[in-house]
Design a protein around this motif. Structure first.
Motif, PDB file in Angstrom:
ATOM      1  N   TRP A  12      43.899  43.638  29.584  1.00 22.86           N
ATOM      2  CA  TRP A  12      44.863  42.634  30.027  1.00 22.86           C
ATOM      3  C   TRP A  12      46.216  43.291  30.289  1.00 22.86           C
ATOM      4  O   TRP A  12      46.843  43.083  31.310  1.00 22.86           O
ATOM      5  CB  TRP A  12      44.976  41.549  28.948  1.00 22.86           C
ATOM      6  N   ILE A  13      46.614  44.120  29.336  1.00 24.40           N
ATOM      7  CA  ILE A  13      47.888  44.840  29.511  1.00 24.40           C
ATOM      8  C   ILE A  13      47.835  45.712  30.763  1.00 24.40           C
ATOM      9  O   ILE A  13      48.763  45.730  31.581  1.00 24.40           O
ATOM     10  CB  ILE A  13      48.186  45.685  28.258  1.00 24.40           C
ATOM     11  N   GLY A  14      46.703  46.431  30.929  1.00 19.42           N
ATOM     12  CA  GLY A  14      46.568  47.306  32.095  1.00 19.42           C
ATOM     13  C   GLY A  14      46.650  46.521  33.392  1.00 19.42           C
ATOM     14  O   GLY A  14      47.305  46.943  34.350  1.00 19.42           O
ATOM     15  N   SER A  15      46.028  45.355  33.423  1.00 20.45           N
ATOM     16  CA  SER A  15      46.031  44.572  34.661  1.00 20.45           C
ATOM     17  C   SER A  15      47.406  44.004  34.954  1.00 20.45           C
ATOM     18  O   SER A  15      47.819  43.931  36.116  1.00 20.45           O
ATOM     19  CB  SER A  15      45.019  43.422  34.550  1.00 20.45           C
ATOM     20  N   VAL A  16      48.122  43.607  33.909  1.00 17.64           N
ATOM     21  CA  VAL A  16      49.496  43.155  34.123  1.00 17.64           C
ATOM     22  C   VAL A  16      50.331  44.305  34.650  1.00 17.64           C
ATOM     23  O   VAL A  16      51.134  44.152  35.578  1.00 17.64           O
ATOM     24  CB  VAL A  16      50.090  42.597  32.800  1.00 17.64           C
ATOM     25  N   ALA A  17      50.091  45.475  34.075  1.00 18.67           N
ATOM     26  CA  ALA A  17      50.883  46.641  34.473  1.00 18.67           C
ATOM     27  C   ALA A  17      50.649  46.971  35.935  1.00 18.67           C
ATOM     28  O   ALA A  17      51.593  47.196  36.690  1.00 18.67           O
ATOM     29  CB  ALA A  17      50.528  47.838  33.586  1.00 18.67           C
ATOM     30  N   ALA A  27      47.433  42.473  42.855  1.00 14.87           N
ATOM     31  CA  ALA A  27      47.452  41.447  41.812  1.00 14.87           C
ATOM     32  C   ALA A  27      46.205  40.586  41.908  1.00 14.87           C
ATOM     33  O   ALA A  27      45.564  40.263  40.902  1.00 14.87           O
ATOM     34  CB  ALA A  27      48.698  40.584  41.969  1.00 14.87           C
ATOM     35  N   PHE A  28      45.820  40.274  43.154  1.00 19.13           N
ATOM     36  CA  PHE A  28      44.667  39.392  43.347  1.00 19.13           C
ATOM     37  C   PHE A  28      43.389  40.055  42.838  1.00 19.13           C
ATOM     38  O   PHE A  28      42.669  39.511  42.001  1.00 19.13           O
ATOM     39  CB  PHE A  28      44.535  39.043  44.831  1.00 19.13           C
ATOM     40  N   TYR A  29      43.079  41.279  43.316  1.00 21.33           N
ATOM     41  CA  TYR A  29      41.777  41.825  42.954  1.00 21.33           C
ATOM     42  C   TYR A  29      41.713  42.230  41.487  1.00 21.33           C
ATOM     43  O   TYR A  29      40.656  42.147  40.866  1.00 21.33           O
ATOM     44  CB  TYR A  29      41.344  42.964  43.894  1.00 21.33           C
ATOM     45  N   MET A  30      42.858  42.649  40.925  1.00 21.25           N
ATOM     46  CA  MET A  30      42.807  43.021  39.508  1.00 21.25           C
ATOM     47  C   MET A  30      42.526  41.796  38.658  1.00 21.25           C
ATOM     48  O   MET A  30      41.739  41.827  37.710  1.00 21.25           O
ATOM     49  CB  MET A  30      44.123  43.649  39.066  1.00 21.25           C
ATOM     50  N   TRP A  31      43.200  40.684  39.022  1.00 17.56           N
ATOM     51  CA  TRP A  31      42.998  39.500  38.177  1.00 17.56           C
ATOM     52  C   TRP A  31      41.695  38.808  38.480  1.00 17.56           C
ATOM     53  O   TRP A  31      41.116  38.156  37.624  1.00 17.56           O
ATOM     54  CB  TRP A  31      44.214  38.593  38.260  1.00 17.56           C
ATOM     55  N   ARG A  32      41.210  38.988  39.716  1.00 18.62           N
ATOM     56  CA  ARG A  32      39.853  38.529  40.015  1.00 18.62           C
ATOM     57  C   ARG A  32      38.885  39.235  39.070  1.00 18.62           C
ATOM     58  O   ARG A  32      38.001  38.616  38.463  1.00 18.62           O
ATOM     59  CB  ARG A  32      39.525  38.863  41.469  1.00 18.62           C
ATOM     60  N   ILE A  68      48.536  36.544  41.029  1.00 13.29           N
ATOM     61  CA  ILE A  68      47.798  36.272  39.802  1.00 13.29           C
ATOM     62  C   ILE A  68      47.449  34.789  39.698  1.00 13.29           C
ATOM     63  O   ILE A  68      46.331  34.406  39.359  1.00 13.29           O
ATOM     64  CB  ILE A  68      48.612  36.730  38.573  1.00 13.29           C
ATOM     65  N   LEU A  69      48.446  33.926  40.047  1.00 14.23           N
ATOM     66  CA  LEU A  69      48.213  32.493  39.912  1.00 14.23           C
ATOM     67  C   LEU A  69      47.130  32.020  40.873  1.00 14.23           C
ATOM     68  O   LEU A  69      46.273  31.209  40.515  1.00 14.23           O
ATOM     69  CB  LEU A  69      49.523  31.729  40.142  1.00 14.23           C
ATOM     70  N   ILE A  70      47.197  32.532  42.105  1.00 14.76           N
ATOM     71  CA  ILE A  70      46.168  32.134  43.076  1.00 14.76           C
ATOM     72  C   ILE A  70      44.798  32.549  42.561  1.00 14.76           C
ATOM     73  O   ILE A  70      43.826  31.786  42.607  1.00 14.76           O
ATOM     74  CB  ILE A  70      46.457  32.780  44.447  1.00 14.76           C
ATOM     75  N   THR A  71      44.710  33.751  42.046  1.00 11.96           N
ATOM     76  CA  THR A  71      43.432  34.203  41.510  1.00 11.96           C
ATOM     77  C   THR A  71      42.972  33.289  40.401  1.00 11.96           C
ATOM     78  O   THR A  71      41.788  32.933  40.313  1.00 11.96           O
ATOM     79  CB  THR A  71      43.577  35.634  40.950  1.00 11.96           C
ATOM     80  N   ARG A  72      43.930  32.919  39.535  1.00 11.56           N
ATOM     81  CA  ARG A  72      43.578  32.042  38.430  1.00 11.56           C
ATOM     82  C   ARG A  72      43.004  30.729  38.945  1.00 11.56           C
ATOM     83  O   ARG A  72      41.976  30.250  38.464  1.00 11.56           O
ATOM     84  CB  ARG A  72      44.831  31.776  37.589  1.00 11.56           C
ATOM     85  N   TYR A  73      43.679  30.214  39.979  1.00  8.31           N
ATOM     86  CA  TYR A  73      43.215  28.961  40.556  1.00  8.31           C
ATOM     87  C   TYR A  73      41.828  29.131  41.159  1.00  8.31           C
ATOM     88  O   TYR A  73      40.940  28.313  40.970  1.00  8.31           O
ATOM     89  CB  TYR A  73      44.227  28.504  41.619  1.00  8.31           C
ATOM     90  N   PHE A  74      41.655  30.239  41.876  1.00 10.80           N
ATOM     91  CA  PHE A  74      40.393  30.487  42.579  1.00 10.80           C
ATOM     92  C   PHE A  74      39.238  30.694  41.604  1.00 10.80           C
ATOM     93  O   PHE A  74      38.160  30.154  41.787  1.00 10.80           O
ATOM     94  CB  PHE A  74      40.510  31.743  43.453  1.00 10.80           C
TER      95      PHE A  74
END
Lengths: 752, 102
Positions: free
Chosen positions: A464-469, A511-516, A617-623
């Motif tokens: 999680w930390i890595g993806s935020v980073a 941001a999109f693919y990491m959070w996906r 990140i938010l769009i990914t969360r929504y998706f």
């Protein structure tokens, strides 16, 4: 202790480890099955009943139940965890394994200690360059330089420690050590344990040679050496055809780039007369070579060739295709070689040649454009990948594109800064994905994951930390370096708005693919196959420990390069740039011009990039969390687009068509024609001529040489004929002549 | 009655030599040739003895003894060769033995 004088020892420690492992490992390895490495996803080849007795104790240590009937029933294709438990009984207390665990990470730790000491002592000096020459490697060979003067080609086995190489050795040995420790856990149940660590240590040796070399030729030794180790480690599971193919692909694609590097290096030698870094920089900074404003000059060709070499090693367009396939290697290898260290060799090489690249604006434009293009291309492919490691592989290509973008706009220190922060969070993400794969018994497809966050909490939190980073959220490492790259792409004299826009789009995609990846893996409903689900367990401390350290690094590494805008933070928070200043002296002059841009623009850009990262990140969360059917629907809405992305823009196919098929077939035809007409023609022509000459020679022989001999014999025969008839073979005939002779004598004396 | 003088001896000797030489040259049988050679040798012996007697010097007789010895040896060797030859060629005709032709 004077660590500066012993920097030549730094690469030797891992070399010693590698030599020990590769020379004695096999003979000392007690296991009876010799070389049957079991890859994740490959069915183990030995019988099961044997291992079960041992597996019990171990599974209970891990604190989860082990359903025997179940494991026997389910498909063994993903039987990683299973083999793991079998193997532990054999290997857990093996003295050899203990020795390997002690030697290999220990050697890298020793290198790290020596590196840290040397860097500390370097920082205490006013003139922060230290060179140690062990011996002359290639004695002076005279040659003609391009300007007609005589040059001397002399190479030393020498090591150069300056701020740039000190950053590199700390990254290599520090992160390398963590990955070694991680590997002791991850590889614990694989055969060929000593071989793995031997190659890993060998890799660290070559990588340290690469960054510590004081000339291009020695750098090239390391450059080729890491390529070799990369090949060996990608193909570590050599029973799998795909792994062997991936290794070959990496090796061959890299050779294409290396050809460019060699040509560039030799042209540089011919132009400048030396390949020693300090000498090259000194010559270039005398002003003997004026910057080429227009037109393609020698220096431009040199830098383009060297950049082509860098695209191979650092996986840039068009030579990036090997890196995603390199994921066939064990995950720690992907983390060490294909994320944190080796792929940064190209970045390092160009940063090292910054004085040269500063003189060639055309090449810089090419570097920046290729970097930006690679960044967005790889990011777009990463959007639709379903293999957790391939997402990270394309992410790596994309992030390396950022580094080249920074190099291209003249922000060399930013590229090195991003190199360092990226090494932390990408190593973390790769090792985390390895931990996930470990927990999932070898499963790599994210469609078969989901809801893992409570089952493997340490892995989840660190990733999680890595993806935020990597997504670029302020406060973590990735934000500082990526934002600085975007700012430099916009504001630098070599920058352009389009480069910034591409970088920004890539940031959103990142941001999109990491959070996906995060949502698919850790959140939502579990899609794990029930057979696998019962095995899911957190990795041992040897794996979670390095993850935790890297997570801490991913948070704090960025604070060495806080933006100039954040005036609340003192100069200490901008230490990274100042540390590298002596290396990029000419670049600093260029960078000084950037003051024209107002602070308000910089603030705007910064908030834009933060906003776009958060939005991503938010769009990914929504998706993927709230409405998981949306991505499916979007995919269905644009089937062609989705297919193109899933197939990686068909670039592999295009390469296959153009180079493998096209070039080979055309080459084959051409070669056939050449063979028939020129080679065969030459042979046939030579044959005809030989026959012709032989005919003349034969005629001469028969009639002139033999004729003379036969004439001689004929004459002798003719002359001797009268004498011959006297020889009858009859005794009485001879006696008759004797009597005649006697009578003649008598007659003579009587008549006289 | 005329006394027998040296000239008579010499005439006999010359006649024997002539007979022997013609025998060697004309006869085809090797045995006859060997016998003819004996005739020649004896012609020589007569000569030696005649002169030894005429000159009252015994050296001639000594030589004659030697020649006889020699003739014996020669006849023995010659006949031996002849027998060996006959075994191989089954002939004693000299004109049929012409292997030494080129």
């Amino acid at each position: 202790m004077n660590f500066l004088e012993t920097i030549w020892l730094i690469p030797l420690f891992p070399l010693l480890g590698a030599a020990l492992m590769l020379a004695f490992g096999k003979t000392l390895d007690p296991q009876p099955r010799s070389e049957v490495a079991v890859a994740p996803g490959v069915e183990p080849v030995y019988e099961h009943g044997h291992g079960h007795a041992h597996s019990h104790g171990h599974t209970h240590d891990h604190g989860h139940t082990h359903d025997h009937g179940h494991t026997h029933d389910h498909d063994h294709a993903h039987d990683h965890g299973h083999t793991h438990e079998h193997e532990h009984g054999h290997h857990h207390h093996s003295p050899l394994k203990f020795l390997v665990n002690l030697i290999c990470p220990g050697m890298v730790l020793l290198s790290f200690i020596f590196s840290a000491g040397a860097v500390w002592q370097l920082s205490q000096q006013t003139h922060r360059v230290h060179e140690v020459v062990n011996f002359t490697w290639i004695a002076g060979l005279p040659f003609h330089m391009a300007n007609g003067q005589m040059g001397s080609f002399q190479m030393d086995w020498g090591f150069l420690l300056d701020p740039l190489s000190s950053v590199m050795i700390l990254v290599i040995t520090g992160i390398g050590f963590l990955i070694h420790v991680y590997s002791t856990g991850y590889m614990a149940h694989d055969n060929g344990y000593y071989r793995f660590f031997g190659y890993l240590n060998l890799f660290v040796f070559f990588m340290l040679m690469l960054v510590l070399a004081n000339n291009y030729v020695l750098l090239f030794v390391g450059w080729e050496g890491v390529g070799l180790c990369s090949y060996l480690l990608i193909g570590f599971y050599f029973q799998k055809k795909s792994a062997g193919d991936a290794g070959k692909k990496a090796f061959i694609v890299n050779r294409v780039g290396d050809a460019g590097f060699i040509i560039g290096m030799l042209m540089l030698l011919s132009t400048v007369g030396t390949l020693k870094f300090t000498d090259v920089n000194a010559v270039l900074r005398t002003g003997a070579f004026t910057p080429e404003v227009a037109g393609i000059g020698t220096l431009t060709i040199i830098t383009l060739c060297m950049f082509f070499g860098a695209t191979g090693k650092s996986a840039q367009f068009p030579l990036y295709v090997w890196l995603p396939d390199a994921m066939e290697g064990p995950t720690p290898v992907s983390a060490l070689i294909h994320a944190a260290t080796m792929v940064t060799a190209g970045v390092y090489m160009i940063a090292r040649s910054s004085a040269l690249f500063e003189l060639t604006p055309i090449t810089s434009t090419v570097v920046a454009s290729v970097g930006a293009f690679t960044a967005i291309l790889a990011a777009s492919i990463a959007l639709v990948q379903t293999d957790i490691k391939r997402v990270l592989a394309y992410s790596t290509v994309s992030q390396l594109g950022y580094m080249f973008l920074a190099l291209g706009v003249g922000a060399y220190w930013v590229a090195v800064f991003h190199l360092m922060t990226h090494a932390f969070f990408k190593a973390l993400l790769f090792l985390g994905s390895g931990s996930v794969i470990h927990a999932m018994s070898g499963e790599q497809d994210m469609r078969g994951m989901g809801g893992l966050k409570d089952k493997i909490p340490v892995t989840f939190r660190t990733m999680w930390i890595g993806s935020v980073a990597i997504a670029g959220i302020p406060g973590l490492a990735g934000f500082f370096s990526k934002d600085e790259i975007l700012w430099q792409a916009y504001s630098s004299p070599k920058g352009a708005t389009i480069l910034w826009a591409v970088g920004l789009t890539t940031a959103a995609m990142t941001a999109f693919y990491m959070w996906r990846m995060m949502y698919l893996t850790f959140y939502g409903e579990s899609r794990v196959a029930p057979a696998v689900a019962s095995h899911i367990h957190e990795s041992p401390v040897s794996m979670t420990g390095p993850l935790t350290i890297l997570a801490v690094g991913s948070i704090f590494a960025g604070w060495l390069g806080v933006p100039k805008l954040w005036t609340a933070f003192g100069e200490n928070f901008r230490g990274f740039e100042h540390w590298l200043e002596p290396v990029f002296a000419t670049a600093a002059v260029e960078a000084a011009k950037e003051g024209e841009h107002s602070a308000s623009i910089e603030w705007t850009l910064m908030f834009t990039s933060i906003g776009i990262a958060v939005a991503g990140i938010l769009i990914t969360r929504y998706f993927y969390l709230v409405k998981p059917h949306i991505p499916v629907r979007i995919g269905a809405m644009f089937p062609r687009g989705h297919r193109v992305l899933s197939n990686k823009w068909y670039l592999d196919e295009i390469y296959e068509f153009v180079f493998v098929d096209g070039l080979c077939k055309a080459g084959g035809l051409l070669l056939g024609a050449f063979d028939r007409n020129v080679v065969d023609g030459g042979v046939n022509g030579a044959g005809w001529f030989t026959r012709f000459a032989a005919t003349i020679s034969g005629w001469w022989d028969t009639w002139v040489i033999d004729g003379a001999v036969r004439l001689g014999s004929f004459l002798v025969k003719m002359l001797s004929y009268p004498v011959c008839i006297l020889q009858t073979g009859r005794v009485q005939g001879y006696a008759f002549f004797v009597v005649i002779g006697v009578l003649v004598f008598f007659g003579y004396y009587v008549v006289r | 009655m005329h006394p027998i003088t040296t000239v008579h001896y010499l005439a006999l000797s010359a006649a024997l030599l002539l007979i022997g030489t013609v025998g060697v040259l004309t006869r085809r049988n090797i045995v006859i040739i060997l016998m003819s050679i004996e005739l020649i040798l004896n012609a020589v012996n007569i000569n030696l003895i005649a002169f030894s007697h005429a000159l009252q010097n015994v050296n001639g007789q000594v030589f004659a003894i030697f020649v006889i010895t020699d003739a014996v040896a020669e006849a023995a060797v010659g006949l031996g060769i002849l027998i060996a030859l006959f075994r191989n060629k089954e002939t004693v005709q000299a004109d049929e033995i012409d292997l030494l032709k080129w």
